[in-house]
Design a protein around this motif. Structure first.
Motif, PDB file in Angstrom:
ATOM      1  N   ALA A   1       1.739   7.703  -5.658  1.00  0.00           N
ATOM      2  CA  ALA A   1       0.590   8.198  -6.431  1.00  0.00           C
ATOM      3  C   ALA A   1       0.186   9.598  -5.974  1.00  0.00           C
ATOM      4  O   ALA A   1      -0.156  10.462  -6.790  1.00  0.00           O
ATOM      5  CB  ALA A   1      -0.574   7.234  -6.277  1.00  0.00           C
ATOM      6  N   ALA A   2       0.227   9.797  -4.644  1.00  0.00           N
ATOM      7  CA  ALA A   2      -0.177  11.104  -4.116  1.00  0.00           C
ATOM      8  C   ALA A   2       0.856  12.170  -4.434  1.00  0.00           C
ATOM      9  O   ALA A   2       0.510  13.338  -4.662  1.00  0.00           O
ATOM     10  CB  ALA A   2      -0.371  10.996  -2.602  1.00  0.00           C
TER      11      ALA A   2
ATOM     12  N   VAL B   1       0.835  -1.207   0.000  1.00  0.00           N
ATOM     13  CA  VAL B   1       0.000   0.000   0.000  1.00  0.00           C
ATOM     14  C   VAL B   1       0.866   1.252   0.000  1.00  0.00           C
ATOM     15  O   VAL B   1       0.631   2.199  -0.747  1.00  0.00           O
ATOM     16  CB  VAL B   1      -0.966  -0.011   1.212  1.00  0.00           C
ATOM     17  N   GLY B   2       1.881   1.240   0.857  1.00  0.00           N
ATOM     18  CA  GLY B   2       2.736   2.425   0.952  1.00  0.00           C
ATOM     19  C   GLY B   2       3.655   2.579  -0.239  1.00  0.00           C
ATOM     20  O   GLY B   2       3.945   3.696  -0.676  1.00  0.00           O
ATOM     21  N   GLY B   3       4.088   1.472  -0.758  1.00  0.00           N
ATOM     22  CA  GLY B   3       5.038   1.525  -1.875  1.00  0.00           C
ATOM     23  C   GLY B   3       6.334   0.844  -1.497  1.00  0.00           C
ATOM     24  O   GLY B   3       6.962   1.219  -0.494  1.00  0.00           O
ATOM     25  N   LEU B   4       6.730  -0.140  -2.306  1.00  0.00           N
ATOM     26  CA  LEU B   4       7.938  -0.910  -1.999  1.00  0.00           C
ATOM     27  C   LEU B   4       9.187  -0.036  -2.082  1.00  0.00           C
ATOM     28  O   LEU B   4       9.326   0.753  -3.010  1.00  0.00           O
ATOM     29  CB  LEU B   4       8.079  -2.073  -2.985  1.00  0.00           C
ATOM     30  N   GLY B   5      10.043  -0.190  -1.100  1.00  0.00           N
ATOM     31  CA  GLY B   5      11.356   0.444  -1.183  1.00  0.00           C
ATOM     32  C   GLY B   5      11.463   1.816  -0.563  1.00  0.00           C
ATOM     33  O   GLY B   5      12.562   2.341  -0.442  1.00  0.00           O
ATOM     34  N   SER B   6      10.349   2.400  -0.156  1.00  0.00           N
ATOM     35  CA  SER B   6      10.467   3.757   0.402  1.00  0.00           C
ATOM     36  C   SER B   6      10.115   3.763   1.888  1.00  0.00           C
ATOM     37  O   SER B   6       9.176   3.076   2.319  1.00  0.00           O
ATOM     38  CB  SER B   6       9.573   4.719  -0.382  1.00  0.00           C
ATOM     39  N   VAL B   7      10.866   4.530   2.652  1.00  0.00           N
ATOM     40  CA  VAL B   7      10.639   4.592   4.099  1.00  0.00           C
ATOM     41  C   VAL B   7       9.290   5.246   4.394  1.00  0.00           C
ATOM     42  O   VAL B   7       8.488   4.734   5.186  1.00  0.00           O
ATOM     43  CB  VAL B   7      11.785   5.376   4.788  1.00  0.00           C
ATOM     44  N   SER B   8       9.030   6.373   3.719  1.00  0.00           N
ATOM     45  CA  SER B   8       7.750   7.046   3.971  1.00  0.00           C
ATOM     46  C   SER B   8       6.591   6.158   3.525  1.00  0.00           C
ATOM     47  O   SER B   8       5.529   6.141   4.141  1.00  0.00           O
ATOM     48  CB  SER B   8       7.699   8.399   3.270  1.00  0.00           C
ATOM     49  N   GLY B   9       6.815   5.397   2.450  1.00  0.00           N
ATOM     50  CA  GLY B   9       5.774   4.485   1.966  1.00  0.00           C
ATOM     51  C   GLY B   9       5.478   3.395   2.990  1.00  0.00           C
ATOM     52  O   GLY B   9       4.320   3.089   3.270  1.00  0.00           O
ATOM     53  N   ALA B  10       6.541   2.832   3.577  1.00  0.00           N
ATOM     54  CA  ALA B  10       6.353   1.783   4.586  1.00  0.00           C
ATOM     55  C   ALA B  10       5.566   2.331   5.777  1.00  0.00           C
ATOM     56  O   ALA B  10       4.657   1.680   6.291  1.00  0.00           O
ATOM     57  CB  ALA B  10       7.713   1.264   5.042  1.00  0.00           C
ATOM     58  N   MET B  11       5.907   3.547   6.179  1.00  0.00           N
ATOM     59  CA  MET B  11       5.202   4.156   7.316  1.00  0.00           C
ATOM     60  C   MET B  11       3.740   4.408   6.973  1.00  0.00           C
ATOM     61  O   MET B  11       2.837   4.089   7.742  1.00  0.00           O
ATOM     62  CB  MET B  11       5.874   5.482   7.684  1.00  0.00           C
ATOM     63  N   PHE B  12       3.530   4.964   5.786  1.00  0.00           N
ATOM     64  CA  PHE B  12       2.170   5.289   5.360  1.00  0.00           C
ATOM     65  C   PHE B  12       1.330   4.010   5.265  1.00  0.00           C
ATOM     66  O   PHE B  12       0.174   3.972   5.698  1.00  0.00           O
ATOM     67  CB  PHE B  12       2.223   6.003   4.005  1.00  0.00           C
ATOM     68  N   GLY B  13       1.931   2.967   4.699  1.00  0.00           N
ATOM     69  CA  GLY B  13       1.218   1.691   4.569  1.00  0.00           C
ATOM     70  C   GLY B  13       0.803   1.146   5.922  1.00  0.00           C
ATOM     71  O   GLY B  13      -0.327   0.680   6.102  1.00  0.00           O
TER      72      GLY B  13
ATOM     73  N   ILE C   1      -8.223  -1.581  -0.686  1.00  0.00           N
ATOM     74  CA  ILE C   1      -6.808  -1.964  -0.826  1.00  0.00           C
ATOM     75  C   ILE C   1      -6.550  -2.538  -2.223  1.00  0.00           C
ATOM     76  O   ILE C   1      -5.563  -2.199  -2.888  1.00  0.00           O
ATOM     77  CB  ILE C   1      -6.425  -2.996   0.265  1.00  0.00           C
ATOM     78  N   PHE C   2      -7.481  -3.389  -2.654  1.00  0.00           N
ATOM     79  CA  PHE C   2      -7.341  -4.018  -3.978  1.00  0.00           C
ATOM     80  C   PHE C   2      -7.303  -2.951  -5.076  1.00  0.00           C
ATOM     81  O   PHE C   2      -6.437  -2.969  -5.954  1.00  0.00           O
ATOM     82  CB  PHE C   2      -8.516  -4.992  -4.178  1.00  0.00           C
ATOM     83  N   LEU C   3      -8.235  -2.008  -4.979  1.00  0.00           N
ATOM     84  CA  LEU C   3      -8.266  -0.936  -5.995  1.00  0.00           C
ATOM     85  C   LEU C   3      -6.994  -0.092  -5.919  1.00  0.00           C
ATOM     86  O   LEU C   3      -6.448   0.311  -6.951  1.00  0.00           O
ATOM     87  CB  LEU C   3      -9.499  -0.053  -5.785  1.00  0.00           C
ATOM     88  N   GLY C   4      -6.552   0.146  -4.689  1.00  0.00           N
ATOM     89  CA  GLY C   4      -5.332   0.928  -4.503  1.00  0.00           C
ATOM     90  C   GLY C   4      -4.141   0.273  -5.188  1.00  0.00           C
ATOM     91  O   GLY C   4      -3.361   0.933  -5.890  1.00  0.00           O
ATOM     92  N   ILE C   5      -4.033  -1.047  -4.986  1.00  0.00           N
ATOM     93  CA  ILE C   5      -2.891  -1.764  -5.579  1.00  0.00           C
ATOM     94  C   ILE C   5      -3.032  -1.822  -7.098  1.00  0.00           C
ATOM     95  O   ILE C   5      -2.059  -1.697  -7.845  1.00  0.00           O
ATOM     96  CB  ILE C   5      -2.769  -3.182  -4.961  1.00  0.00           C
ATOM     97  N   LEU C   6      -4.302  -1.956  -7.546  1.00  0.00           N
ATOM     98  CA  LEU C   6      -4.556  -2.039  -8.987  1.00  0.00           C
ATOM     99  C   LEU C   6      -4.194  -0.729  -9.704  1.00  0.00           C
ATOM    100  O   LEU C   6      -3.534  -0.730 -10.739  1.00  0.00           O
ATOM    101  CB  LEU C   6      -6.040  -2.375  -9.200  1.00  0.00           C
TER     102      LEU C   6
END
Lengths: 414, 331
Positions: B309-310, B257-269, B295-300
């Motif tokens: 994305a944001a 959800v947050g995005g693989l590989g990013s610290v802020s993404g991991a936190m957001f997820g 979640i499914f739509l988000g990943i899609l």
């Protein structure tokens, strides 16, 4: 284009879900109306209360017209969602009956999903406490009950849990148990093995988690005391092959097999027992009388087996018969042990709140004290009264399966 | 050039300061124990997902053994504290040591396994841990688990309420973020990414892949075991039934959800996957299915994560502004 199509499909799914949600609400409303219409079929406990509460809806609202919140932390999703649904239905039924008796919406049931996890249970219970619930029905599982134990003691709101593990030892004054403990049930089953099945050597097939181990420990303690030999065969939760354990029992010359495990495992064990030890005497934990286990079994797998359980719908006890009638009238299905156990829990809380109202103080602490000091009530799962270890239920039922139909054999009290 | 870099750093610092201020004010804004429990769960999940990000996000190995790591962290710390009566801080240290051992145990097989085979191995690891915890009754309390685990304390000051634990765990998360950012932005972070993209090329450059991978696993396992210890000392009760493959999947979901590989993404997820179901509880029986549809739509639609994305439109605006500025400068 693909993304647009996916969006469209997802939108359609959301709309259909919303439509289902609407039906659900209607169903609940319908249930309440039906509850009113089928007043004659209401259980003894609710009828008694109706008499006590000033006119059963014909007069002005009873008491001070207050509304009281009761919490329900149920397994609405996860491995035991079907059982959680029964918890919810039984609790809603009680609330509808008591509201009918009061003549207004005196009790409100706040339901939260505990996800069938410990973390989920704590979050659900904490939410219910924050929402101002006076007492909480559930969580059901022993480990979930232990997970919320410190929180409810700290915040002084009592929970009526269904966990039967011996680890729930009564040391928490804010935790009451609404089912007979594993120690009671497994000892009753072991006693039945000795007295009725005349067991000489018993194979004990049990899950290695808190539920299975707790039951097996109680049974083994009994067999040790009685000098009856046994073979201990633990298995992991979600195991699907028990042939090695069954063959171990067979080669050890066991004449009785005692199973204490979860629903799916019970069905598989009985299938494999039918193949390898068809003639052996069998006695099982409560799961064997549940529809979700029996629906997985063939008649010949379970025919003649015994089960120790909290409740069976074919019980001849008048309170249980009334309860079954009322539940079937309301939901069009037969209640199981989950429905019966939590019906009792909900009635206990409502009675305690009414007692507190009469005494002039309705707080979570007062409700807890009222439950602890409450008079004995006869409910579908037996007599409800509190003992030193905060156990409210002290009896269980032995059932025999005729084909796949559980038949009442006897009720056993502690 | 330096000015631009300073400006960017200032903006970043300001952004993080605002987030930190909001985080610190939360208990005063939302005075509710239920939400405090949820926020503490978020903080614990952030620590674990930051570690998972190193393996799954950066190196690209799908680790479904987080539950096992989490469990061993929780049990090692809790058992140490219960058996010795010493401070939970020492328990935390034991959890770190456990993390190093787990990193070695999981790291070496990862040298030979890739893709689905590695994922299956990590699932097996979780199962082995759960069975071990269930069956070692005398040590672990078996299926009945361990209760009355002491909370953290400093010089007699007990972190025994939700709010106190929240602030302590905010400090843990800040340390974890600092470490994660340092790793991701260091040469190690770049090495991990290059391993994901082309491990043969990395090896051809004379880099010891085995060493890099094992170190990554050790770092990730330490995050996981520390999160486990945080869980044990906050909830006060642990049992093997908590640590299933399902929660491993949930951690991977946070990362996706947050995005693989990013610290802020991991936190957001971690924030989204923990808080969103709670916000949707009002939908009754349909809240979880609604959550998974979202979640499914988000990943899609946002396969690189919601953070990316944001930030995409914001980046576009900034790029456009820069372009306009440089155009006007040229004039």
């Amino acid at each position: 284009m693909k993304k647009l199509l996916a969006l469209f499909l997802a939108g359609a799914m959301m709309l259909s879900l919303a439509a289902c949600g609407g039906d659900d609400t209607k169903e609940t409303e319908a249930a309440k109306v039906t509850a009113a219409d089928t007043k004659a079929a209401e259980t003894k406990a609710a009828d008694t209360k109706a008499d006590e509460t000033k006119g059963a809806g014909e007069e002005k609202p009873a008491g001070n017209g207050e509304t009281y919140k009761i919490g329900l932390a149920a397994m609405l999703t996860g491995d035991n969602a079907l059982n959680g649904e029964r918890m919810q239905k039984a609790s809603e039924m009680v609330i509808a009956q008591y509201n009918e008796a009061a003549g207004y919406e005196k009790f409100v049931l706040n339901t939260e999903d505990d996800l069938t996890t410990n973390e989920g249970a704590l979050t659900a219970v904490q939410k219910l406490i924050s929402d101002g619930c006076l007492a909480i029905i559930g969580p059901h599982r022993s480990s979930a009950a232990l997970a919320v134990s410190d929180t409810v003691a700290e915040q002084q709101v009592c929970v009526l849990v269904g966990g039967t593990s011996v680890a729930i030892d009564g040391s928490n004054n804010y935790m009451f148990r609404t089912r007979a403990s594993d120690a009671i049930m497994a000892t009753v089953a072991a006693t039945f093995c000795k007295d009725t099945l005349e067991a000489k050597k018993v194979g004990i097939l049990h899950a290695s988690d808190e539920y299975g181990q707790g039951g097996a420990d109680a049974a083994m303690a009994f067999f040790d005391a009685q000098g009856i030999e046994y073979v201990d065969c633990p298995h992991n939760v979600n195991d699907v092959d028990f042939t090695s354990a069954i063959l171990e029992c067979q080669s050890a010359g066991c004449d009785t097999v005692f199973t204490w495990t979860h629903d799916a495992e019970t069905a598989i064990i009985y299938q494999q027992l039918a193949t390898y030890m068809p003639e052996v005497n069998k006695i099982a934990s409560p799961g064997l009388t549940l529809d979700n286990v029996l629906n997985l079994c063939e008649d010949n797998w379970v025919d003649g087996a015994y089960s120790v359980t909290d409740f069976i719908s074919t019980s001849t006890d008048t309170v249980a018969v009334d309860f079954v009638k009322a539940y079937e009238g309301l939901y069009g299905e037969t209640p199981d042990l989950y429905a019966a156990a939590y019906y009792g829990a909900a009635v206990t809380i409502c009675e305690a709140i009414l007692a507190c109202e009469e005494a002039g103080e309705v707080t979570p602490q007062a409700v807890r004290d009222a439950i602890a000091a409450g008079e004995t009530k006869t409910l579908p799962t037996g007599d409800f009264y509190n003992d030193d270890a905060n156990n409210l239920v002290h009896s269980c039922v032995i059932a025999k399966l005729n084909g796949k139909a559980p038949e009442f054999v006897q009720s056993v009290s502690e | 050039m330096n000015n631009m870099k300073n400006n960017k750093n200032m903006k970043n610092a300001l952004k993080w300061a605002v987030v930190l201020a909001v985080v610190l004010c939360l208990p005063n804004i939302i005075r509710n124990d239920y939400w405090m429990v949820v926020f503490v769960r978020v903080l614990i999940n952030i620590v674990l997902v930051l570690g998972l990000n190193l393996i799954t996000g950066l190196i690209g190995q799908m680790n479904l053994g987080s539950a096992g790591i989490y469990a061993l962290g929780a049990y090692s710390s809790a058992l140490f504290v219960k058996n010795t009566g010493l401070s939970p801080w020492l328990g935390l240290l034991v959890a770190v040591v456990t993390g190093i051992v787990i990193g070695l145990v999981l790291g070496y097989p990862s040298l030979r396994l890739k893709g689905v085979y590695f994922s299956l191995t990590t699932i097996g690891f979780t199962q082995v841990v759960q069975i071990f915890l269930n069956n070692m009754t005398k040590v672990t309390g078996g299926s009945q688990g361990l209760k009355s685990i002491a909370p953290f304390s400093i010089f007699g000051f007990q972190f025994d309420s939700y709010i106190k634990s929240y602030y302590l765990y905010v400090a843990f998360v800040l340390i974890a973020i600092f470490c994660a950012v340092r790793i991701v932005n260091s040469k190690w972070g770049r090495l991990y990414r290059s391993l994901r993209d082309n491990s043969d090329a990395v090896e051809m450059s004379g880099i010891n892949i085995a060493d890099v991978k094992v170190k990554a696993f050790i770092a990730a396992a330490i995050f996981g075991t520390v999160a486990g210890a945080m869980y044990a000392h906050f909830y006060g009760y642990i049992s093997p039934s908590t640590y299933t493959v399902d929660i491993s999947m949930n951690f991977v979901l946070m990362l996706l959800v947050g995005g693989l590989g990013s610290v802020s993404g991991a936190m957001f997820g971690a924030v989204i996957v923990t808080i969103l179901p709670e916000l949707l509880r009002g939908l009754g029986n349909y809240y979880l299915i609604t959550f998974y549809i979202i979640i499914f739509l988000g990943i899609l639609f946002f396969p690189n994560g919601w953070v990316e994305a944001a930030s995409r439109p914001i980046k576009k605006i900034i790029a456009k502004r820069k372009k306009e500025e440089s155009a006007s400068g040229e004039k």
